[in-house]
Design a protein around this motif. Structure first.
Motif, short mmCIF file in Angstrom:
data_model
loop_
_atom_site.label_atom_id
_atom_site.label_comp_id
_atom_site.label_asym_id
_atom_site.label_seq_id
_atom_site.Cartn_x
_atom_site.Cartn_y
_atom_site.Cartn_z
N VAL A 91 6.85 -2.38 6.38
CA VAL A 91 7.19 -1.48 5.27
C VAL A 91 6.97 -0.01 5.65
O VAL A 91 5.97 0.37 6.24
N THR A 94 6.99 4.74 0.92
CA THR A 94 5.73 4.87 0.21
C THR A 94 6.00 5.16 -1.27
O THR A 94 7.08 5.63 -1.60
N ALA A 96 3.03 2.33 -0.68
CA ALA A 96 3.09 0.94 -0.27
C ALA A 96 1.74 0.27 -0.50
O ALA A 96 0.70 0.92 -0.43
N VAL A 180 -0.42 4.59 1.52
CA VAL A 180 -0.56 3.16 1.82
C VAL A 180 -1.94 2.66 1.38
O VAL A 180 -2.96 3.25 1.74
N ASN A 214 5.91 -0.39 -2.84
CA ASN A 214 6.60 -1.28 -1.91
C ASN A 214 5.58 -2.27 -1.39
O ASN A 214 4.53 -1.88 -0.87
#
Ligand code: GDP
Length: 296
Positions: A91, A94, A96, A180, A214
């Motif tokens: 992935v 962002t 994420a 993230v 995500n």
């Protein structure tokens, strides 16, 4: 280079044995396929995967009209690349959230540290969540990695509710606008129902609290455990929507062929491979380079 060194033993167990066989044949006949099959079966790839490979190899040899044993090597390489290919990258968009699942000891914590380091180097802001609250050691270990990489860790005390940790971590990630959020989860594989309950609770919280993020669900498997890794892949893929596999400890194992078995059994892309204990020892998996390293 690390991949090549790491696959040295797997190469001895598979490629070198196949090369010996190929050298002893001139033409291609049924016996040759049987001998190759024998090598694959004894290499921790499992029976089903071996049959798939041999069938595909037969078809490829026919299609390419290969009549000399020598040519079978290239055909086998192609077959393996085709089996491993088709993996989407990790992935990128962002924000994420990456859920990391897997049995204790496979290298989950280490992988989280390596991943955090990688994202940070890409200029992303990273946060960690200590969702494996059953092991104090796991929380402490994650704390060490978070310090080493320089990223924030959201943790509660040992024995607290994993869902509460994930909840807090998501609120923190949202308010700090983290790119993230990487979440550790408990890796107790007592029975499937427990696992399903534990992971189910966490996923529900992610659905509710962070629907726009995500999502990536990485299953970490230890290559050195061979058939156990394949069994774990089956079990986890039955209880969670795994989006990618991380195969750790590929360095120095003779069981690198397990990568083929995992891919063919559960049809989830292998996204990352662990090739050592250090921060930088996590690589994107690329089928072509993997096979080149194995057959070089
Ligand atoms: P966890 O229980 O799943 O969180 O496992 P850890 O992350 O604590 O890792 C268990 C052991 O495996 C540690 O000694 C790690 O250093 C080691 N380890 C993890 N990944 C790799 C790898 O890719 N290669 C090697 N050689 N060791 C690894």
């Amino acid at each position: 280079a690390r991949l090549k060194e790491g696959l040295e033993k797997t190469k001895k167990g598979i490629t070198e044995k196949i090369d010996v066989i190929l050298k002893s044949y001139k033409g291609v006949d049924e016996e040759l396929f049987e001998e190759i099959e024998e090598v694959l079966i004894t290499s921790d790839m499992g029976f089903d995967t071996t049959i798939k490979i041999i069938d595909a190899l037969r078809a490829k040899v026919k299609e390419k009209k290969i009549i000399e044993a020598e040519g079978v090597r290239e055909a086998l390489k192609e077959v393996i690349v085709e089996m491993l290919e088709g993996s989407e990258p990790l992935v990128e968009a962002t924000p994420a959230i990456i859920m990391v699942v897997g049995v204790n000891g496979v290298g989950k914590t280490t992988t989280i540290g390596k991943l955090a380091n990688r994202f940070k180097k890409e200029g992303k802001s990273v946060m960690l969540a200590a969702g494996d609250t059953f092991r104090a050691a796991a929380i402490d270990q994650l704390e060490v990695w978070s310090g080493r990489v320089g990223v924030e860790l959201i943790r509660h005390s040992e024995g607290s509710d994993p869902g509460a940790v994930i909840f807090d971590a998501i609120q923190a990630a949202k308010s700090r606008k983290a790119d993230v959020l990487i979440c550790d989860t408990a890796g107790r594989l007592h029975n499937k129902k427990n696992l399903m309950n534990e992971l189910g609770k966490i996923f529900k919280i992610v659905d509710r609290e962070y629907p726009d993020a995500n999502r990536e669900v990485l299953l970490v498997l230890d290559a050195t455990t061979g058939q156990n890794a394949i069994q774990q892949a089956k079990t986890f893929s039955e209880v969670a929507d795994i989006t990618g596999i991380v195969l750790t400890k590929l360095d120095g194992t003779a069981k690198g062929g397990v990568i083929l078995a995992v891919k063919s059994e559960i049809d989830v892309p292998v996204k990352l491979i662990g090739v050592g204990e250090k921060l930088e020892d996590l690589q994107d998996f690329d089928a072509r380079s993997f096979v080149e390293a194995l057959f070089d």
